[in-house]
Design a protein around this motif. Structure first.
Motif, PDB file in Angstrom:
ATOM      1  N   CYS A 180      37.854 134.328 -33.750  1.00 50.87           N
ATOM      2  CA  CYS A 180      38.563 134.592 -34.999  1.00 50.87           C
ATOM      3  C   CYS A 180      39.656 133.542 -35.214  1.00 50.87           C
ATOM      4  N   ASP A 181      40.128 133.406 -36.449  1.00 47.38           N
ATOM      5  CA  ASP A 181      41.228 132.490 -36.736  1.00 47.38           C
ATOM      6  C   ASP A 181      42.473 132.821 -35.927  1.00 47.38           C
ATOM      7  N   CYS A 182      42.623 134.085 -35.548  1.00 48.15           N
ATOM      8  CA  CYS A 182      43.813 134.490 -34.795  1.00 48.15           C
ATOM      9  C   CYS A 182      43.741 134.057 -33.338  1.00 48.15           C
ATOM     10  N   SER A 183      42.623 133.487 -32.915  1.00 40.77           N
ATOM     11  CA  SER A 183      42.338 132.943 -31.578  1.00 40.77           C
ATOM     12  C   SER A 183      41.642 133.943 -30.662  1.00 40.77           C
ATOM     13  N   MET A 184      41.563 135.226 -31.056  1.00 40.96           N
ATOM     14  CA  MET A 184      40.807 136.196 -30.273  1.00 40.96           C
ATOM     15  C   MET A 184      39.349 136.180 -30.704  1.00 40.96           C
ATOM     16  N   SER A 185      38.497 136.832 -29.938  1.00 42.66           N
ATOM     17  CA  SER A 185      37.052 136.789 -30.199  1.00 42.66           C
ATOM     18  C   SER A 185      36.511 138.155 -30.593  1.00 42.66           C
ATOM     19  N   GLY A 186      35.425 138.143 -31.377  1.00 40.84           N
ATOM     20  CA  GLY A 186      34.707 139.364 -31.695  1.00 40.84           C
ATOM     21  C   GLY A 186      35.296 140.198 -32.806  1.00 40.84           C
TER      22      GLY A 186
END
Length: 332
Positions: A180-186
């Motif tokens: 994700c753009d926020c750097s987390m995944s899924g």
């Protein structure tokens, strides 16, 4: 009275003058939003400076030397009651750290007039809130995904403004989940927003080039280097491209799951779908999301096909809503 309004999304930075006497916008302008994808290694301060400079330039062009009585900014991220921005992943990527005093910063740009800051989906909700529409959930599918629940005509965000960020609900726990753009995944936004669906499509094209080869999107692409954008993906879907339809089916399934979660949690029965990517996909996409929501929760007699509707297909919801929000705050 002149209210200068902005709607800052992950793709476009919009500005207009709002005339409360007529409840309408005049002289709107739009430019690309300076964001983390263009800034490279630039720090947060430099990115925010670029956004402020673009806002000032648009504002000066609209005002033509006249001072506004009020400024209202709708920004793509959660804003707390103190006017601090908690995060803005579609604009500057991962969290900037501590909550950013965006209201204080913008007040320095326009000294001498009242400044208000509000989340962009909250602002858009004020366009739809009306005496005959008090309880609803507005959902935007564009650069990212956001939502806002309105009850009795007012947004529900929690004590610190954190509500309405369904785009950062984790829906894929696999090891290769998209980032994700926020750097987390899924996250939901990583697979179902305009940017997310494009990333999903490009990933699937690389993983199974033999399937992708049958798509109109493959024309002109090197076999191992698929290259198309979200607009082309939406156009292929509308044209009946089977491969594009399978991609959108997956994205719609994730979003339907998210809407079903909201419905089962609080019982809201009216959902309005907006955003550039949603409008680009159109009615067949709305139907897919409604069907996916119906599959994702139990049946208590809901009719998702009527519960979920497309909003007004223009680019003005955040701007018009920001103007109306400013009036609810008794600015000026």
């Amino acid at each position: 009275m002149t209210v200068l309004v902005f709607d800052i999304g992950g793709t476009r930075l919009r500005a207009a003058l709002y005339r409360p006497q007529e409840d309408r916008l005049t002289d709107s302008l739009r430019v690309a939003t300076p964001d983390h994808r263009d800034a490279g290694e630039a720090g947060f301060e430099k990115m925010w400076g670029a956004v402020c400079a673009a806002m000032r330039e648009l504002g000066d062009a609209l005002l033509r030397g006249v001072s506004p009585e009020a400024v209202c900014v709708a920004f793509a991220g959660p804003v707390d009651r103190a006017g601090r921005l908690l995060a803005a992943p579609t604009v500057w990527g991962k969290s900037q750290g501590d909550p950013f005093p965006i209201l204080e910063s913008l007040s320095a740009v326009w000294p001498g007039c009242t400044v208000r800051v509000v989340n962009d989906v909250t602002a858009a909700g004020y366009r739809y809130a009306a005496p005959d529409l008090q309880d609803f959930c507005l959902v935007t599918v564009s650069s990212g995904i956001g939502n806002k629940v309105f009850l009795r005509g007012s947004p529900v965000t929690g004590p610190r403004g954190r509500g309405g960020e369904i785009g950062h609900l984790c829906v894929d726990y696999s090891d290769n989940a998209l980032r994700c753009d926020c750097s987390m995944s899924g996250h939901l936004g990583a697979v179902a927003s305009g940017r997310g669906a494009l990333t999903l499509a490009l990933s699937l094209a690389r993983e199974a080039p033999q399937d992708f080869a049958h798509s109109s999107l493959a024309r002109g692409c090197e076999p191992d280097r698929p290259a198309f954008d979200a607009e082309a993906l939406a156009a292929a879907f509308r044209a009946g491209d089977a491969w594009a339809a399978r991609v959108i089916d997956r994205a719609a399934a994730y979003l339907g799951y998210g809407l079903a979660a909201i419905h089962t949690a609080i019982g809201i029965e009216r959902f309005i779908l907006i955003g550039g990517f949603a409008f680009g996909l159109g009615e067949p996409y709305r139907k897919r999301v409604a069907d996916a929501a119906a599959r994702s929760c139990w049946d208590l007699g809901e009719h998702w096909d009527s519960m979920l509707t497309l909003g007004i297909d223009d680019d003005d919801s955040g701007l018009l809503g920001a103007g109306r929000y400013a009036m609810t705050q008794r600015v000026g």
